[in-house]
Every structure is written in structure tokens, then in C-alpha cells.
Motif scaffolding. Structure first.
Motif, mmCIF file in Angstrom:
data_model
loop_
_atom_site.group_PDB
_atom_site.id
_atom_site.type_symbol
_atom_site.label_atom_id
_atom_site.label_comp_id
_atom_site.label_asym_id
_atom_site.label_seq_id
_atom_site.Cartn_x
_atom_site.Cartn_y
_atom_site.Cartn_z
ATOM 1 N N LEU A 187 -9.230 -37.252 -15.715
ATOM 2 C CA LEU A 187 -8.043 -36.579 -16.229
ATOM 3 C C LEU A 187 -8.352 -35.129 -16.586
ATOM 4 N N PHE A 188 -9.446 -34.925 -17.294
ATOM 5 C CA PHE A 188 -9.778 -33.574 -17.760
ATOM 6 C C PHE A 188 -10.233 -32.653 -16.626
ATOM 7 N N LYS A 189 -10.652 -33.202 -15.512
ATOM 8 C CA LYS A 189 -11.069 -32.362 -14.384
ATOM 9 C C LYS A 189 -9.934 -31.452 -13.908
ATOM 10 N N PHE A 190 -8.687 -31.897 -14.121
ATOM 11 C CA PHE A 190 -7.558 -31.065 -13.684
ATOM 12 C C PHE A 190 -7.552 -29.717 -14.400
ATOM 13 N N LYS A 191 -8.161 -29.647 -15.587
ATOM 14 C CA LYS A 191 -8.189 -28.375 -16.334
ATOM 15 C C LYS A 191 -9.194 -27.390 -15.748
ATOM 16 N N TYR A 192 -10.245 -27.936 -15.152
ATOM 17 C CA TYR A 192 -11.382 -27.087 -14.809
ATOM 18 C C TYR A 192 -11.606 -26.895 -13.315
ATOM 19 N N GLN A 193 -11.066 -27.789 -12.495
ATOM 20 C CA GLN A 193 -11.303 -27.703 -11.059
ATOM 21 C C GLN A 193 -9.982 -27.720 -10.315
ATOM 22 N N PRO A 194 -9.745 -26.757 -9.438
ATOM 23 C CA PRO A 194 -8.488 -26.760 -8.679
ATOM 24 C C PRO A 194 -8.443 -27.945 -7.720
ATOM 25 N N VAL A 195 -7.278 -28.545 -7.572
ATOM 26 C CA VAL A 195 -7.127 -29.650 -6.629
ATOM 27 C C VAL A 195 -7.159 -29.100 -5.208
ATOM 28 N N SER A 196 -7.577 -29.943 -4.274
ATOM 29 C CA SER A 196 -7.624 -29.509 -2.880
ATOM 30 C C SER A 196 -6.215 -29.462 -2.291
ATOM 31 N N GLU A 197 -6.068 -28.655 -1.258
ATOM 32 C CA GLU A 197 -4.768 -28.587 -0.583
ATOM 33 C C GLU A 197 -4.405 -29.935 0.029
#
Length: 901
Positions: free
Chosen positions: A354-364
Motif C-alpha cells: 500500500l505504502f509503495k504508491f507514495k514512493y514509487q510511480p506505477v508502471s504504464e
């Protein structure tokens, strides 16, 4: 799906949101075939014309939900919904439902946190009947005091029954803890204390405040004409006047200052985990972004949570995420089924994702997949008129505009940068609410302090660490049939209206091909099949399906098994290629088999927690004796634990041969193009050499009639008792099936004899229904009852009384016609989706019933008369040869009343 919370489809399609926004009065066509008009008294009417569908749904949406209740009247909205159909000055108890069912339709209602919906779906020619009935019920319900007291008992039974359902306990526990002051924290159904105290005067006062014309929205979808619908609403409700009552504002939820944790213990076999974070309302611009995040996080087998926690780490049996965005503050939630000793590592791993969304952009790739999935949800929901009406009603209540285009445009516009911004705004460790439901006696090292530590660690880890073929006389139109040289049969239905396509590949097998030693093999096979092929791994398979916004899975039944897939029609060919690879070259990978095995064993254990499921399992075992139908569809724990990948592969290859295969395709496709693709992909398949395999005997002997009644009691420490009483029935091909189905229908439904006598008049049961199974060589018929222990004996006696009535009395003409209309209406309504059509075509071919069966079925049902019903009842209701299973709380009486009185 938006609005989905803790495994329940609680709110229609997107979210619950009442606060109807003020808009200019509109009239006329606002998009192709979609009309809207607001009457001078504030009533809104939305109509969508769907010419040629032959069905219609009529829905009345009322801005009256549990959030508008005072604490002392909790549950009154739901109780009113129960009472609305109990009678008016012109229609007595049971006659409201009978009016709809008599027209071949279905009548129902539901209450949510923020609105109540009354709806009827029926053949389109009777739509005005539905509007008249709903208007009469909503405006003129008498709320008879005696009926009210009986219905309160029914609701109290429902409240007690909910305590036996682990999912509902978890759901209510999460809302109660995630919201501290907002009325979202209160159950829609209320409590035993508040429901018991509600009076008729309370109901009338509440209805006067909330059942006002400006709170009414009619939504009608189907083979109707908008002008006629508008005129009917004007005629029936145009004379209502606006009231001056103004709803006080609801208390707003303060932001949490620290993490919250709750722990529930119960008599369960399967532990459950839930966690939630406060987010935003539907009207906020961040809501579409949150929907995209929820899809990437936990929707489907390609989602991050599924791949990392289930497939890679084996921490959970199931896991998903959803975004709940109502009128006020919403939630982003994650739920999982798991073993209690894995709760803490699963919690930390889920929070880290869940917290990864704050720090890493999602792939296209992930982002586009989520957007397509949201779009696909909309499109597939439009296959049924009920689904279209839910979408229109939701959007009208949410935004004052029933068109969903603006929302989809916002979803399409979401960027990776927006996702990071929104995640950083809402995903904070100190705002988490988490809970666990574990078996009684389980010791856990988790509490609020541990949760706070785990959440902080997860946040840190995330930070530092993403033409001659056309079949004549078919019920479904435009059906083409082809036979390949290897014996396989292909059926194609062309439907150019909705851009979806469904594929079903069916083989004989399933439960009927199992023995006690292999019970569960085909449930196992159906789960393992889509987990990879000789050249495609499970993860890559899941990603390919998700990239096409599709669904692909195995299925398993009593007589068949196979593969089912649904895609947007533009992805038909690549979707069919995946189906081909799964059917022809399934991997049966040992690693994937061992991932699936504990899930199946978990489902078998969960069946023990579902008292109705346990009752039916025991009923089938006792009734069918040594016949395969007496085995459990889920399988036996011993067989599932023992079966090897090689054994599963051999069983699959024995049944899955091209000469036994039926492929059915329905949707926006061209039959000749489908045939070309199927021949190219399946035409050279010869299958394994069956001479080297031992065959399952085809001549399965039907069970003999029971020599005497068989009674079984399974005592569980619960508040309710679940009863199944039944008999041997008949087969799919038997001429008796039509009369049996009619007399079974005479018992069922809201206006059926069982519901009327046992629930409405005597309040003996909250849940009850009749049922029938039509197998290949045998079947079953019976009655299910959910009641309280002290009412068990009386309920059984009442059931026998109604069964004996069928054996002794001719059915009256009106009841007989109503039952036949119900069966015909159910058949017609059940074939609206491409998936249902493809499966129906495949099974009709497999069972050699013919693609014209629908026409013959309707004709045969229409011909059934009272004499045939009486003869069938006497033949199949056999007082000396039945099974009665009781599961649940022990009776206060020493002896179970199992004998016919």
C-alpha cells in the motif's frame, strides 16, 4: 469494484451516496435512448430504452437510508423496507409480490446506508404493472400492527442469524472502529433493542420525513417507450406535493490520531484480516484516482497484493482491495483470508504494498490495465437491464446526472504522478484501522501498539525499497453450429449490440466422474487449469488476461467441467489463444498445485462454518447414497490432500478430449471468423491415446428409494438451526421435470406457500426456500429452512402440512398460472448476459437437449395442468422415504420432530 466492502456487494456499482445535488430541470433525450425529466413536485424520472430486449426493470430510489436515523430508531429504514410489500388498502399481505410474480417477474428491495431501492424486473409488456405495484406499496402501505409485530420477529431472527456469519461480523466490526462518530458505523439492520422498540407511529413519522417526492427517483430500463413511462409517473405521483422538512447535517468524522486495532473471536475455522484507511467522498476529485489505486492494489490475480502475498509468499488464501466512496468520508480497504499465525507478516506485507504508491510511480502497463478494468466493469454491467438501472440510479443520486461518461473520462485521465500525490495524502501509518477474526481460543501477539510498529516499519520498507451453419428454431437467435474433423463441436451466437464476448469450453466430467477416492479432483483441476501452460507461467497468464481487462477461469459442476473466459470483444482472438493453450497444454505445475491445495482445503474447512452448506452437504450424502451426486462438490479433505499433479493430469486427459469438447462463443463476433480461429487453434488437436487409459464406467446406477426416513442432527454452538428436508427427484430429460418444477415453484417465492405460511403468517423462519436438482439420471427436491431452535419442531410440522397439501389438493388456477409465469420469466431473465448464453448453448449440446430447448421448455411449462402437478407431487413427495438434516443449535426439546405429523 467501487463500493465493495469486505466481500459484500453492499452498494450499487460505484458507491452509496445520497445527497442529491441540485440541478436544472431537464426533460427529453439527454443521450441516445436515455431520457430524464424532473416533475414540478421534485420527482426525477430516468428512462433508458433498450428495444428488442423483451425485459424491463422498474426501480424506485428513495433518499432514505440508515444514516438518517436517530440512534434510538436504528433499523427503522430497513424495517420499513420489509413492511412496504406487506399490504395496502387494495392489496393484502402477499398480494403485492403476487402481482409481480404473477406477471412472470421478480420483486425485491434493499436498504443501504444512504438510500432504499424498491425494484421489479419482469417481461417488458408488464412494466406498467410494476410501476403501479411499487407506487401503491410505497405510498399506501398500511403498516398493519399485527403484520409489523410479525415482521419485527423476522428481522430479529435476521439479526441473530447475522451473528453466525463471520464475514458480517468482520464487516460490522470494521465500520464500528473505522468510524467513531459518523452513522456509517451503525449496522443498517439496527439492533435487537432498537428494532423491538419501533412502533407503527415511529414508522409513520419517519416515512413522513423522508418519503417525499423530492426524495423519489424512478429509474426504468428495458423494452419500453420513455414517453409512456413519463406519463405514467405523472399520472401516479404527479399529484404529490413537496414538504418543508429539512434534513439536519450528519456529524462529520474527525481524522484519526493514532492507529486502531480490534480483535474478534468466534467458532470459525478460517481467520480473516481487514484493514482500512480513511479516504474521500465521491464528489472529491481524488475519488477516481483512489479507484485506480484499488484496482492496481487488489483487484484480480494480476494485482500487487495477489501476486506478492498469495502467489509469491503464500501468506493468504485470498486477498483483495476496494475503494468505498460514499457521500461523506470513505475508506480504502483490504481484506484477506489466512491462517492466524500468518496475520502479522501478512499485515506488514499488505501495508508495504500500500505504502509503495507514495514512493514509487506505477508502471504504464499497470495503470492502463486498471483503467481498462474499470471501463470493462461498466460495460459488462450493462448486459442486464438491472445492471444498467443500477448504474443510472447510482450516477443520478451521486451527481444529478445519470450519464457516467464524465467519471470514465476522469479515470482515463489519471496519471502516475496523481497516484503518488493521492497516496501521499491519505496513506499514513497513524490513520490505519485493522482487525482480525480468529478461532476461539487463538492467542495472538497483536494489539494497537504492535500494529503501530508494524505500520511504521512497512512505511519505511516501502520508502527504501512496485450461412449453412445457422441453427433453425433456436430459442436464442443467430446461433451457428459447426463440427470439427476431430469431433469437437463449436456453437456461436452473434450479438452485435454489446461489445463483449464470452467463451465456454465444456467437457463431461465434474462430480459425476469422481469416486470417493478422487472426490475433489475436478474442483482441483478447475482451479489449477488457468495457472499456466507448457509455455506460459501462472503470473504471465494472469497478466495477459488482465491486460485485456478480461476474466478467465476453470469451472466445475456435477456433470461437467471446463474453462470460461470473458473479454471485451476486441480481445476475442488473443483471449481464445489463451483458452487454447490452457485446454491443450495445461501445465499442472507442481508448485502451482501446492499453492492451490491449501486454498481448496481451506474452502472445505470453511464449509463447516457455513451451516446451510453443511446441511446441504449432509443431505446430498444421505439421499444419493453411493451415487456421485452424494459426494461434495468441493471434495473430500483426504482426497484433496493426497492427489498429485500427475494424477490430476491423467484425470484431466481422460475427460478432456476433442471428441467430447463443446466450445460455445457468444457476443459481438462474426460466426465465420470465430470458426476460422477455432479450426486454426483446435482443428489439429487429437488428444491423448485413450486406449492406454482406464475409463470411468459410463453406466452409473441411480440410487434406490430410501427404505425409511433418514434423520441426522449436527449440533453446533450457534444461535440458529438450519434444516433440509427432501426426496429423490428426477432428471433433466424426464417428462416429469416440468410438473415437478411447477409444484416446487408453488412453494417458493415471496408469495409462495412456504413464505406466506411459515414466515408471513407464523414467523417460523427468517430464511426458507424450496429447491430442486435435475441431474442426468436422478435428482432431488426439498425444502430448506433457517429458524431458531425453539421453533424447529413447529417449522417442520408446518412444512409437512404444505407438502401434504400438494399431495392432496389440486392447485387453484391462479396459483398455477403464477408459478408457470415465474418459471418462464426466470428462464427468460436468466439468459441476458453473453456468459449465460454461451454456457447455456454448451450445456444443451453436451446434454443432447438441443438448441431449441428454450422454446420447448416454455411450451411444456405452459401446458402443465393441476392434474399433472398433483400426480407429480404424489410421486416425488414420499412421506416414508425422505432425508431430514438439522445443523446448528440444539433444540430445547429432547426429540427432533422428524416424522410427518
Amino acid at each position: 469494484m467501487r463500493g465493495r466492502l469486505f466481500g459484500f456487494v453492499l452498494f450499487p456499482f460505484l458507491a452509496i451516496m445520497m445527497g442529491a445535488m441540485t440541478t436544472d430541470i431537464q426533460a427529453g433525450e439527454i443521450s441516445p435512448h436515455l431520457y430524464k425529466r424532473t416533475l414540478p413536485n421534485g420527482i426525477t424520472v430516468v428512462v433508458k430504452e433498450t428495444p428488442g430486449t423483451k425485459v424491463a426493470t422498474v426501480q424506485l430510489w428513495v433518499k432514505a437510508g440508515s444514516v438518517y436515523e436517530e440512534p434510538a430508531e436504528a433499523g427503522i429504514t430497513h424495517l420499513i423496507e420489509h413492511m412496504i410489500f406487506k399490504g395496502t388498502p387494495t392489496r393484502g399481505p402477499g398480494e403485492v409480490a403476487a402481482a409481480i410474480e404473477g406477471a412472470g417477474g421478480q420483486l425485491n428491495a434493499y436498504t443501504s446506508l444512504e438510500y432504499t431501492v424498491y425494484h421489479a424486473t419482469l417481461p417488458a409488456k408488464h412494466w406498467e404493472v410494476a410501476m403501479d405495484v411499487l407506487t401503491d406499496a410505497v405510498l399506501h402501505s398500511t403498516f398493519d400492527p399485527e403484520e409489523l409485530e410479525r415482521e419485527k420477529k423476522v428481522v430479529l431472527e435476521e439479526i441473530s442469524m447475522r451473528k453466525d456469519r463471520p464475514e458480517i461480523r468482520m464487516f460490522e466490526g470494521m465500520l464500528e472502529n473505522a468510524y467513531q462518530v459518523h452513522p456509517y458505523r451503525r449496522p443498517v439492520i439496527g439492533s435487537a433493542a432498537t428494532v423491538s422498540a419501533i412502533t407503527r407511529d415511529d414508522i409513520l413519522a419517519y416515512r413522513m420525513k423522508h418519503y417525499r417526492p423530492e426524495n423519489f427517483t424512478w429509474v426504468v430500463v428495458g423494452d419500453v417507450q420513455a414517453e409512456q413511462v413519463m406519463a405514467s409517473v405523472e399520472k401516479m405521483m404527479g399529484g404529490l406535493t413537496r414538504e418543508s422538512y429539512e434534513q439536519p447535517p450528519l456529524p462529520q468524522e474527525p481524522p484519526p490520531e493514532q492507529a486502531r486495532f480490534f480483535l474478534l473471536r468466534d467458532d470459525v475455522s478460517q481467520s480473516q484480516l481487514a484493514l482500512a484507511l480513511p479516504t474521500t467522498s465521491f464528489a472529491h476529485p481524488d475519488a477516481p484516482v483512489m479507484d485506480v489505486i484499488a484496482h492496481i492494489l487488489g483487484q484480480g490475480e494480476a494485482s500487487r497484493l495477489y501476486q506478492h502475498l498469495r502467489s509469491e509468499k503464500g501468506l493468504v488464501y485470498r486477498i483483495d482491495a476496494s475503494s468505498f466512496t460514499p457521500h461523506d468520508q470513505g475508506l480504502l480497504e483490504i481484506t484477506a483470508g489466512l491462517d492466524a499465525d500468518k496475520a502479522q507478516p501478512a499485515l506488514e506485507a499488505a501495508l508495504e504494498e500500500l505504502f509503495k504508491f507514495k514512493y514509487q510511480p506505477v508502471s504504464e502497463e499497470e495503470l492502463e490495465r486498471a483503467k481498462r478494468s474499470l471501463e470493462s466493469d461498466f460495460v459488462f454491467n450493462l448486459e442486464r437491464v438491472e445492471g444498467q438501472a443500477r448504474v443510472l440510479g447510482s450516477f443520478e443520486m451521486l451527481s444529478g446526472d445519470p450519464r457516467e461518461d464524465e467519471y470514465l473520462a476522469k479515470v482515463r485521465a489519471v496519471t502516475p504522478e496523481e497516484i503518488q500525490r493521492v497516496a501521499a495524502t491519505y496513506f499514513r501509518p497513524e490513520k490505519i484501522t485493522a482487525g482480525l477474526l480468529v478461532p476461539t481460543g487463538t492467542a495472538l501477539p497483536l494489539d494497537r501498539a504492535v500494529l503501530a510498529t508494524v505500520a511504521a516499519q512497512a512505511d519505511e520498507h516501502a520508502r527504501v525499497g512496485a450461412a449453412p451453419s445457422l441453427v433453425r428454431d433456436t430459442y436464442l437467435t443467430n446461433v451457428h453450429r459447426y463440427q470439427l474433423k476431430n469431433g469437437a463441436v463449436l456453437l456461436v451466437r452473434e450479438d452485435p449490440d454489446i461489445p463483449t464476448v464470452s467463451i465456454r469450453v465444456v467437457f463431461p466430467g465434474g462430480l459425476r466422474a469422481e469416486t470417493a477416492e478422487t472426490n475433489g479432483a475436478f474442483a482441483f483441476i478447475s482451479e489449477v487449469l488457468p495457472k499456466g501452460t507448457a509455455t506460459i507461467g501462472a503470473r504471465e497468464m494472469a497478466v495477459r488476461v488482465a491486460n485485456m481487462a478480461g476474466e478467465l477461469s476453470g469451472f466445475n459442476g456435477k456433470n461437467t467441467f471446463g474453462v470460461q473466459a470473458d473479454f471485451l470483444s476486441r480481445f476475442f482472438e488473443p483471449g481464445l489463444e489463451l483458452v487454447r493453450d490452457i485446454v491443450r497444454e495445461p501445465a499442472f505445475n507442481a508448485e502451482e498445485v501446492e499453492k492451490v491445495r491449501p486454498e481448496l482445503l481451506s474452502q472445505i474447512r470453511q464449509q463447516r462454518d457455513s451451516l446451510p452448506s453443511l446441511a446441504f452437504r449432509e443431505f446430498n450424502r444421505l439421499l444419493f447414497q453411493g451415487h456421485p451426486y452424494g459426494l461434495s462438490t468441493l471434495g473430500s479433505e483426504e482426497a484433496v490432500a493426497r492427489l498429485t499433479p500427475d494424477e490430476l493430469k491423467v484425470l484431466y486427459q481422460r475427460q478432456a478430449t476433442p471428441d467430447r469438447m463443446v466450445i460455445a462463443v457468444a457476443g459481438k463476433v462474426k460466426a465465420d471468423e470465430v470458426r476460422e480461429a477455432v479450426v486454426r487453434m483446435f482443428g489439429d488437436w487429437t488428444g491423448p491415446d485413450r486406449t492406454a487409459m482406464s475409463e470411468v464406467p459410463e453406466g452409473i446406477v441411480p440410487p434406490e428409494p430410501l427404505a425409511a426416513p433418514v434423520l441426522q442432527t449436527v449440533v453446533r454452538d450457534k444461535e440458529q438451526v438450519h434444516l433440509v428436508l427432501g426426496f429423490l427427484g428426477t432428471s433433466l430429460a424426464s417428462e416429469d421435470r416440468y410438473a415437478l418444477e411447477v409444484f416446487e415453484t408453488l412453494l417458493s417465492g415471496q408469495s409462495g406457500r412456504l413464505f406466506t405460511e411459515l414466515r408471513d403468517k407464523q414467523s417460523l423462519a427468517y430464511s426458507l426456500s424450496s429447491f430442486s436438482l435435475l441431474g442426468l439420471d436422478t435428482g432431488s427436491f426439498g425444502v430448506y429452512i433457517g429458524t431458531s431452535p425453539e421453533k424447529k419442531e413447529q417449522a417442520i410440522q408446518a412444512v409437512w402440512k404444505e407438502l401434504n397439501r400438494l399431495r392432496e389438493e389440486y392447485a387453484d388456477a391462479a396459483s398455477l398460472q403464477k408459478a408457470k409465469n415465474i418459471l418462464i420469466g426466470q428462464y427468460e431473465l436468466g439468459l441476458q448476459t453473453h456468459g449465460a448464453q454461451a454456457m447455456d448453448m454448451a450445456l444443451l449440446e453436451t446434454y443432447a437437449l438441443g438448441q431449441d430447448f428454450g422454446n420447448r421448455y416454455i411450451e411444456e411449462i405452459s401446458r402443465v395442468d393441476a392434474e399433472q402437478v398433483l400426480a407429480a407431487a404424489r410421486k416425488y413427495i414420499t412421506p416414508g422415504h425422505y432425508v431430514l438434516v438439522s445443523v446448528g443449535a440444539s433444540s430445547p426439546a429432547a426429540k427432533m420432530a422428524g416424522e410427518q405429523k
